[in-house]
Write a protein that holds these residues in place. Sequence first.
Motif, PDB file in Angstrom:
ATOM      1  N   ARG A 136      41.839  45.519  39.419  1.00  0.00           N
ATOM      2  CA  ARG A 136      41.280  46.522  40.325  1.00  0.00           C
ATOM      3  C   ARG A 136      40.274  47.418  39.597  1.00  0.00           C
ATOM      4  O   ARG A 136      39.198  47.715  40.133  1.00  0.00           O
ATOM      5  CB  ARG A 136      42.438  47.348  40.891  1.00  0.00           C
ATOM      6  N   ILE A 137      40.598  47.816  38.398  1.00  0.00           N
ATOM      7  CA  ILE A 137      39.713  48.694  37.631  1.00  0.00           C
ATOM      8  C   ILE A 137      38.430  47.966  37.240  1.00  0.00           C
ATOM      9  O   ILE A 137      37.317  48.497  37.410  1.00  0.00           O
ATOM     10  CB  ILE A 137      40.445  49.240  36.387  1.00  0.00           C
ATOM     11  N   ILE A 154      38.286  49.947  46.141  1.00  0.00           N
ATOM     12  CA  ILE A 154      39.188  49.108  45.346  1.00  0.00           C
ATOM     13  C   ILE A 154      39.680  49.870  44.116  1.00  0.00           C
ATOM     14  O   ILE A 154      40.866  49.825  43.776  1.00  0.00           O
ATOM     15  CB  ILE A 154      38.479  47.807  44.934  1.00  0.00           C
ATOM     16  N   LEU A 155      38.787  50.591  43.459  1.00  0.00           N
ATOM     17  CA  LEU A 155      39.175  51.337  42.263  1.00  0.00           C
ATOM     18  C   LEU A 155      40.183  52.430  42.580  1.00  0.00           C
ATOM     19  O   LEU A 155      41.158  52.637  41.843  1.00  0.00           O
ATOM     20  CB  LEU A 155      37.935  51.946  41.608  1.00  0.00           C
ATOM     21  N   LEU A 156      39.977  53.146  43.695  1.00  0.00           N
ATOM     22  CA  LEU A 156      40.823  54.287  44.039  1.00  0.00           C
ATOM     23  C   LEU A 156      41.934  53.938  45.027  1.00  0.00           C
ATOM     24  O   LEU A 156      42.654  54.831  45.473  1.00  0.00           O
ATOM     25  CB  LEU A 156      39.957  55.421  44.605  1.00  0.00           C
ATOM     26  N   LYS A 157      42.052  52.657  45.378  1.00  0.00           N
ATOM     27  CA  LYS A 157      43.074  52.197  46.327  1.00  0.00           C
ATOM     28  C   LYS A 157      42.983  52.942  47.655  1.00  0.00           C
ATOM     29  O   LYS A 157      43.984  53.431  48.200  1.00  0.00           O
ATOM     30  CB  LYS A 157      44.474  52.335  45.725  1.00  0.00           C
ATOM     31  N   ILE A 175      37.794  35.851  40.559  1.00  0.00           N
ATOM     32  CA  ILE A 175      39.189  35.713  40.132  1.00  0.00           C
ATOM     33  C   ILE A 175      39.898  37.059  40.250  1.00  0.00           C
ATOM     34  O   ILE A 175      41.044  37.151  40.732  1.00  0.00           O
ATOM     35  CB  ILE A 175      39.268  35.171  38.696  1.00  0.00           C
ATOM     36  N   LEU A 176      39.211  38.124  39.823  1.00  0.00           N
ATOM     37  CA  LEU A 176      39.784  39.472  39.961  1.00  0.00           C
ATOM     38  C   LEU A 176      39.994  39.820  41.426  1.00  0.00           C
ATOM     39  O   LEU A 176      41.022  40.410  41.796  1.00  0.00           O
ATOM     40  CB  LEU A 176      38.855  40.499  39.308  1.00  0.00           C
ATOM     41  N   ALA A 177      39.026  39.447  42.289  1.00  0.00           N
ATOM     42  CA  ALA A 177      39.144  39.733  43.715  1.00  0.00           C
ATOM     43  C   ALA A 177      40.315  38.986  44.335  1.00  0.00           C
ATOM     44  O   ALA A 177      41.018  39.522  45.216  1.00  0.00           O
ATOM     45  CB  ALA A 177      37.841  39.358  44.416  1.00  0.00           C
TER      46      ALA A 177
END
Length: 374
Positions: free
Chosen positions: A9-10, A68-71, A127-129
Motif C-alpha cells: 500500500r505504501i 490507497i496510502l491513507l486507506k 503485483i502490489l495492486a
Amino acid sequence: MKFIYHLSRILLGITLIFSGFVKGIDPWGSAFKFKDYFQAMGLEWLSWSAFVLGILLAFAEFIIGVCILLKIRVKLFAWFGLLFMSFFTGLTLWIALKNPVTDCGCFGDALVISNWETFYKNIVLIILAIIIFGYRKKGWEIIPVKVNYALGAVVLIAYVGSAYYSYQHLPIFDFRPYKVGVNIPEAMSYPDDAKQDVYENIFQYKNKNTGKIKEFTEENYPWKDTVNWEYYNLESKLVKEGYKPPIHDLTFMTREGDDIIDYFIRDENYVFIFVSYDLFTAKTKSMDKVNTLAKWANENGYSFIGLTSTLLEEAEVFTGENGASFEFFNCDEITLKTMIRSNPGLMVLKDGVIVAKYHFNDIPTPEEFSAEYN
C-alpha cells in the motif's frame, strides 16, 4: 501478510502520488505528451482533448495514490488501483514493443526512463495492486479513519492549489534542462570522454540469379563474390546511443539559415528572449508589457529577441499586428515547448546563464526587473 499488505500500500500509493504530482504541476507538459501519442497513433483528431486528458490522468493517479496510502475508501480504491494498473501495464507493453515515442512520460520530466523500464516498473506495481486488492476487506488500521480523511483533504487541497498555480504561472518545480540557474553553453558541451553513438552497417546485396535483396553485416557481406552478388544499398542503424548533452537542439536561426546562437549565449549583459512555439496560438494580452520591457532593454544596451518555430515571414505579421520592435529567430518547436511552459513566455539570460523565466501572466515591468536583478 499484514506487513506485506502495508508495504504494498505504501509503495504503490507513494509511486502514484509522485507520478500524479509531477504531471499535475506541469499540465502543458502532459498535454504535449498526449499529443505525441495521438500523432504516433494516427489520432491527430483527438489533439483537442490532450490538455483535459493530461489533467484528468494526473488527478486520477494522485487521488488513487492518496486513498490507497491513507486507506480512504480502500475497498473502492483498491478496485480503481487494480483497473488503473491493468490498463497501463497493457498499454506500456504495447509502447515498449512498438516504440511510438521514446519517452512514455509516466513521471513527467522529473524522471525519464525507457519504455521497457516503464513496463517492468508497471509489472511490479500491478503485483502490489493485486496484493492490496486481495486484502482490501481487512481492517488493518494504523491511523484512525478520521485522521486519514482529514490528512487526505489537506493533501488534495494542496495538490489542486499547486496545479492551478502552475497552470496560471509556471510549474512550481522545473525538472527540464532550461531551469533557472542553468549555464546554457555548459549544458550544450560534450565531455572529453563522452561516449559516441555506435552504428551497425547493414549491406544490401542483390542476387544476380534470383533478383532478391539480402542483408549482410560487415562480417559476412559478399563483396568478393561478384559472380552471384551485386551491391544494392547500405544502411546504418543506431545500435547504441552515445552521450547527449542536456541541451542539444537549441538554435537561433536567421532567415538566411545561419545559426547565431553564440552571439547571445556569450553575451555578458542581459539577453531577453520572447519565446513562442506558435505565434498563431500565442496569447497577446501581455504584449503591451512585453513591448515596454523591450524598449527599456534596448535603451539600456540589452538584447531583446524572439524565438519561434513559426515561419519568420509570418512572424513579421505578428510583430506588425502587436507593435513588437524585436527580431525573431527560428528554433525547433519541441525545444521551445521544453524551454518554457507558456505561449508566449519570457526567458532572461546573462553570460549564458538562465537568470529568470516568466509566464505571460507575469511579465515584469522595467522597474520590477531592475529592482530584482540590478
